[in-house]
Motif scaffolding. Structure first.
Motif, short mmCIF file in Angstrom:
data_model
loop_
_atom_site.label_atom_id
_atom_site.label_comp_id
_atom_site.label_asym_id
_atom_site.label_seq_id
_atom_site.Cartn_x
_atom_site.Cartn_y
_atom_site.Cartn_z
N ALA A 71 0.84 -1.20 0.00
CA ALA A 71 0.00 0.00 0.00
C ALA A 71 0.87 1.25 0.00
O ALA A 71 0.57 2.25 -0.66
N LYS A 72 1.98 1.18 0.77
CA LYS A 72 2.87 2.34 0.84
C LYS A 72 3.44 2.68 -0.52
O LYS A 72 3.66 3.84 -0.85
N LYS A 73 3.71 1.65 -1.30
CA LYS A 73 4.30 1.88 -2.62
C LYS A 73 3.28 1.52 -3.69
O LYS A 73 3.57 0.72 -4.57
N GLN A 74 2.12 2.11 -3.61
CA GLN A 74 1.07 1.78 -4.56
C GLN A 74 1.53 2.01 -6.00
O GLN A 74 2.17 3.02 -6.29
N GLN B 101 -6.52 9.48 4.50
CA GLN B 101 -7.22 10.30 5.49
C GLN B 101 -6.40 11.51 5.94
O GLN B 101 -5.18 11.47 5.96
N LEU C 193 -2.11 12.78 7.15
CA LEU C 193 -1.42 14.00 6.73
C LEU C 193 -1.10 14.86 7.96
O LEU C 193 0.00 15.41 8.08
N GLU D 156 8.07 8.60 9.76
CA GLU D 156 7.27 7.81 8.83
C GLU D 156 6.84 6.49 9.49
O GLU D 156 5.73 6.02 9.28
N ALA E 166 -1.64 4.71 11.14
CA ALA E 166 -2.40 4.11 10.04
C ALA E 166 -2.80 2.67 10.36
O ALA E 166 -3.96 2.29 10.22
#
Lengths: 331, 324
Positions: free
Chosen positions: B124-127, B220, B224, B233, B241
């Motif tokens: 997901a992080k690197k979609q 969401q 941010l 991170e 998350a």
């Protein structure tokens, strides 16, 4: 004038999407001086939020800063490493989001969200952090801070949530606060309270603020200077009084005309004809020309530079001098 | 909290009885038990059938039989099997198989979760990165290939051609065959193939679930906002998350957990694994209703219990869910 705190030069932030490159911010320059409040004004989609997110370098994917310089206290933030940026975010420059309902994490208590930020930037123990957090809640005028601090976001009203968000933003006494439409999602009465609170705190803590809004009433009340954005570019930049009483850009005039007045006779609400352009293929020349009533053929050919037409009054319009706009507020 | 648990437990009682009635009714609708038991014996006499009927209490009215079944259930007696293993008591039968099932399932679940959650997060992080595309493609393939097919292919490759792993069973028949003469090693050796297949079957849907749930959460504002506060991170992803993204995953695991002790019927059958799942398949094939009912009752209890645990976990993860 006092010292410059933030200076953005020719910032370009693009979003590479399937449909094409969206030039959300396309060469914006602005500056914020120490202790001042800059109002960043424009319609939805004019690039206000992306500009602010670019300052912190947290533009969500696929957004990318492709050009420009962001000088904070003279240092270019775009050249900093990610871990250096983490030390600036929340500590030097803080951000308040538009919707307090979504900007607080629903699964953590207020206490834990505040303490986390405090302990990230300040070298304090847990107990001390809790005390600081309670002190912050007192600062943003939350009643019974010792009790409320244990609450979860869903237990608070919209106004309270935004106070919590303000508290989190101020937890490390930042020098610059980026407030992205902080009151748009609140009731009018709560709006006034939050704005009043922010004004007081700004003075108390001596910070600078960039206030993003599309509400001309709010900037009139809060801002020292105003920068007007349209379709990812700066149209006009001057002191609040100048913008309101002697605007020189047709878009500023249109914005001011669109402010509804309290009047006895029922008038039709003034609107700016047309919509904000597609930012994948923006109009050539001046981006406002398709909607501008003063537009001439040259407006679609030449990109107007941002020029200092009067001292401290910057305008990006080829015909700024000829058209001699009268402020809609004076009529 | 404790009040909530007690209330939920009380609420489980009517549910449990409802399911029991359904299962009992279904078993009787399938036909006369004595007929099912003796159908393959052409020499059986009418008297013998009557004797059997009296022996099993089938001559009594249906409601009475049900009450007897429930009463026995409270005494941990699920009746005797009609035919499997010479009509052993069902509890004994389940008892003999349950450990093998438990072993296999727990290993599969543990392995698949420890692999799938991090993969889902990274994906997901690197979609849309190369890694993400290959992960989603593999997972989609994984969910599309039926377990029995995957099992058979695994046996053909690793047992038949390569000869590395035993194709079936949970133990070697003779101690001389134990690798290095070690019983534990023999157990692991036999477990490897079925566990791998089970893990892979479970892995794919969880990876996709974690990925999509994570993508949703990463969009969401509070993510941010966490970044804007200068959090690292790692904290943003693994604290802010993940806690939100895990909610649907907990549902999935909760549902799965209900069936853990029932085994994986298909996997166990393919690998001839002596577990409850294979017992269930065998009982169904032979219409051995006491066994089918016994296992169903067990699944019911496990599912109800797992649901309760799932709800409690929810409340722990998400404070918006109040247990009152």
């Amino acid at each position: 004038m006092s010292k410059e705190l933030l200076k953005i030069e020719n910032l370009k932030t693009y979003f590479d999407t399937w449909a094409g490159v969206v030039k959300a911010v396309d060469g914006i320059s602005l500056e914020v001086e120490e202790g001042e409040t800059l109002g960043l004004v424009g319609e939805s989609g004019s690039g206000k939020t992306v500009t602010a997110l670019s300052v912190l370098r947290i533009v969500p994917r696929p957004g990318k800063i492709v050009d420009g310089r962001i000088l904070y206290r003279g240092e270019n933030l775009l050249e900093k490493k990610e871990n250096e940026m983490q030390k600036i975010r929340g500590k030097e420059i803080a951000y308040i989001f538009q919707d307090p309902a979504t900007s607080l994490n629903p699964v953590f208590s207020i206490a834990s969200q505040l303490i986390e930020v405090i302990r990230r930037h300040q070298n304090v123990g847990k107990q001390e952090a809790i005390e600081k957090a309670i002190e912050l809640l007192r600062l943003v005028e939350i009643p019974d801070p010792k009790i409320r601090i244990r609450d979860y976001p869903h237990q608070l009203s919209g106004g309270m949530k935004q106070r919590m968000a303000v508290a989190r933003a101020l937890s490390c006494q930042p020098s610059l606060l980026l407030a992205d439409e902080p009151t748009t999602n609140l009731d009018v009465t709560i709006q006034a309270q939050i704005l009043g609170l922010m004004k007081n705190l700004k003075k108390k803590l001596g910070m600078s603020m960039v206030l993003i809004t599309h509400d001309m009433g709010i900037v009139a009340d809060m801002a020292d200077r105003i920068t007007v954005l349209y379709a990812g570019r700066v149209c006009e930049s001057a002191s609040t009084i100048t913008i309101f009483y002697s605007p020189m850009h047709p878009y500023t005039e249109a914005l001011l005309t669109a402010v509804p007045h309290l009047a006895i006779k029922r008038e039709k609400l003034a609107v700016i004809p047309g919509t904000i352009p597609n930012l994948i293929e923006p109009p050539s020349g001046c981006r406002f020309h398709p909607r501008c009533k003063y537009a001439r053929a040259t407006c679609s050919e030449i990109v107007p530079p941002l020029e200092e037409i009067e001292p401290e009054h910057y305008v990006a319009c080829l015909r700024a001098k000829e058209i001699a706009i009268r402020s809609p507020l004076e009529s | 909290m404790i009040k909530y648990i007690i209330r939920r437990l009380l609420y489980l009682i009517p549910l449990f009885f409802g399911i029991l009635i359904l299962v009992f009714a279904a078993s009787r609708m399938a036909g006369d038990p004595v007929q099912l038991m003796t159908g393959l014996n052409p020499h059986i006499t009418a008297e013998a059938k009557q004797q059997l009927r009296e022996y099993y209490g089938l001559d009594k009215p249906l409601y009475y039989q049900f009450l007897v079944y429930v009463w026995k259930l409270f005494n941990v007696d699920l009746g005797n099997a009609y035919a499997i293993r010479g009509g052993l008591p069902v509890t004994t039968l389940i008892g003999q198989y349950i450990w093998e099932t438990f072993k296999l399932q727990l290993a599969g679940l543990f392995l698949s979760l420890t692999i799938s959650i991090p993969i889902g997060i990274i994906s997901a992080k690197k979609q849309y990165s190369k890694l993400d595309v290959s992960v989603t493609t593999t997972s989609l393939l994984g969910t599309c290939i039926p377990v029995f097919y995957m099992g058979i292919i695994a046996i053909i490759v690793f047992s038949y051609y390569l000869g590395w792993l035993p194709p079936f069973g949970a133990h070697s028949l003779f101690p001389e065959r134990y690798p290095f003469g070690n019983y534990m090693l023999d157990e692991l050796w036999h477990m490897a193939l079925p566990t791998a297949v089970l893990t892979f079957a479970l892995l794919a849907p969880v990876v996709l679930l974690v990925r999509s749930s994570m993508l949703e959460v990463l969009r969401q504002d509070y993510i941010l906002a966490a970044r804007a506060s200068g959090l690292s991170e790692r904290t943003v992803i693994y604290k802010h998350a993940l806690r939100n993204a895990l909610i649907p995953v907990v549902t999935y695991i909760g549902l799965y957990f209900g069936g853990v002790l029932a085994g994986a019927p298909i996997t166990e059958t393919v690998f001839n694994w002596p577990g409850v799942g294979r017992l269930f398949v065998e009982a169904t094939r032979r219409l051995d209703f006491p066994v089918i009912m016994g296992i169903t009752v067990m699944i019911t209890m496990m599912t109800l219990f797992a649901n309760l645990i799932t709800d409690l976990t929810y409340a722990y993860i998400d404070p918006r869910i109040r247990l009152e």
